[in-house]
Design an enzyme around this catalytic site. Structure first.
Site, PDB file in Angstrom:
ATOM      1  N   ASP A  92     -16.146  39.486  -3.028  1.00  0.00           N
ATOM      2  CA  ASP A  92     -17.356  40.043  -2.449  1.00  0.00           C
ATOM      3  C   ASP A  92     -17.019  40.438  -1.010  1.00  0.00           C
ATOM      4  O   ASP A  92     -15.898  40.245  -0.556  1.00  0.00           O
ATOM      5  CB  ASP A  92     -18.509  39.047  -2.533  1.00  0.00           C
ATOM      6  CG  ASP A  92     -18.343  37.890  -1.565  1.00  0.00           C
ATOM      7  OD1 ASP A  92     -19.153  36.958  -1.642  1.00  0.00           O
ATOM      8  OD2 ASP A  92     -17.405  37.904  -0.762  1.00  0.00           O
ATOM      9  N   ASP A 266     -21.665  37.303 -12.122  1.00  0.00           N
ATOM     10  CA  ASP A 266     -20.993  36.143 -11.523  1.00  0.00           C
ATOM     11  C   ASP A 266     -22.063  35.143 -11.121  1.00  0.00           C
ATOM     12  O   ASP A 266     -23.178  35.542 -10.734  1.00  0.00           O
ATOM     13  CB  ASP A 266     -20.193  36.547 -10.270  1.00  0.00           C
ATOM     14  CG  ASP A 266     -21.048  36.473  -9.016  1.00  0.00           C
ATOM     15  OD1 ASP A 266     -21.735  37.468  -8.721  1.00  0.00           O
ATOM     16  OD2 ASP A 266     -21.069  35.405  -8.352  1.00  0.00           O
TER      17      ASP A 266
END
Ligand SMILES: CNc1nc2cc3nc(NC)[nH]c3cc2c(=O)[nH]1
Length: 372
Positions: A92, A266
């Site tokens: 991320d 996720d």
């Protein structure tokens, strides 16, 4: 020539079956990505993570930039070598965790400055620095820096954060410099406002990305709000690019996301729930802290393909959880990750067979009937 490509192989309603091919291996979608926060999926060997069926795992830029540092990971050969996971990694961009973990945050047009929640040292994260960090980690799929706000929120606030995220998307794309060996995803924002979400999706597509994350969800809104936003926005995203719903979720969130056209998920939930004594089975979730399991010699699910669901009594798992033994976290993390992978593998097969509706109904019925 781009070395990371997405191929859509089947659809069933809005649900999609696809595959992302990368130099480090393929990612079958719909895919669940275990979270390997600081270079480890907690309580799991990387080989065990693979054995649950995971094709890809997630690394967090915020944690890794603080410890051990992106330049240090690069000097040690990159994140794959560092953690002994040679398959794909998605990272991320750090913004979400800066806003949820860091201290003394200051957000400007340039980026965000903050103090480490560990030792108070000062950092700056800009779209350019986030791309640089994720490239130093040698990640296979990287994210733009964005601003995610919690819901509910005023429309003006949702609009401001969405427009800033588009400007940061543009800077992220420029900094990415068209690297061929990894994908760059834009992140759709806009809160729960359909018009803002449309403007975000259109703005990102005019910049052009390898994939599109749907951000700004799983931030406190009811599930039906998340599902409405998904139903509205996935048809406005390119069909030939992956869609990644960030931070989601529990099994019923994932099933609903697949039904609404999401390809990638996720969530820390399966591993965190495992460390807190909750086991996911095809009947639903069992809280092994509960004293009712104290004398229960039965395994969790003797029909499960997962040996860990067959070889331990509920009484023993209850004991491990109550005494906070490390083995409890290990066994339940593996059980939960394996369940999430079984769920997405069955969804892939159902989409290929054109029976997604039946699969979803059967799965929900088992959860509802659950003999926990
Ligand atoms: C990295 N950027 C980014 N991460 C996110 C992580 C999330 N995790 C959740 N729930 C656990 N929602 C999220 C939204 C975003 C989001 O909008 N942007």
């Amino acid at each position: 020539m781009k070395q990371v490509t997405f191929t859509l192989s089947a659809t069933d309603g809005m649900a999609r079956r696809g595959r992302i091919d990368t130099p480090r291996g393929e990612i079958n979608t719909p895919a669940f990505m275990p979270v390997g926060t600081a270079g480890t999926v907690k309580a799991m060997y990387p080989e065990q993570v693979r054995d649950t069926g995971a094709d890809i795992l997630l690394g967090n830029t915020y944690h890794l930039m603080l410890r051990p540092g992106a330049e240090r990971v690069a000097s040690l050969g990159g994140l794959h070598t560092f953690m002994n996971w040679e398959r794909p990694i998605l990272t991320d961009s750090g913004g979400f965790q800066v806003m949820s973990l860091a201290k003394l945050r200051k957000l400007t047009e340039r980026g965000v400055t903050f103090k480490s929640h560990i030792d108070g040292s000062a950092y700056e994260l800009t779209p350019e620095r986030s791309i640089e960090i994720q490239t130093l980690l040698d990640s296979d799929i990287i994210m733009q820096l964005d601003e995610c706000i919690a819901l509910p929120a005023e429309r003006k606030e949702m609009e401001r954060a969405m427009e800033l995220s588009i400007r940061w998307a543009d800077r992220s794309k420029t900094a990415f410099n068209n690297q061929q060996n990894r994908m760059l995803f834009g992140i759709v924002q806009g809160g729960d406002d359909a018009e803002l979400r449309s403007r975000s999706a259109a703005g990102l597509q005019s910049i052009g990305f390898d994939g599109y994350s749907i951000g700004g969800l799983a931030v406190g809104e009811p599930q039906e709000v998340m599902f409405r936003v998904l139903s509205d926005i996935t048809p406005e995203l390119p069909a030939d690019k992956p869609r990644y719903l960030m931070g989601v979720g529990k099994p019923d969130d994932i099933l609903g996301g697949i039904e609404r056209g999401v390809d990638m998920f996720d969530c820390v939930h399966p591993t965190r729930a495992g460390r807190h004594g909750h086991a996911y089975t095809r009947f639903g979730v069992i809280n092994l802290k509960n004293a009712r399991h104290r004398d229960d010699h039965r395994p969790l699910d003797e029909a499960s393909p997962n040996p860990n669901c067959r070889r331990w009594s509920r009484a023993y798992l209850h004991h491990l959880v109550k005494t906070e033994e490390i083995l409890g976290a290990m066994v339940l993390s593996q059980i939960n990750l394996a369940y999430y992978q079984e769920l997405t593998a069955r969804a892939r097969a159902a989409i290929e067979a054109g029976r997604m509706t039946d699969f979803a109904a059967e799965t929900r019925a088992a959860w509802a009937a659950g003999d926990l």
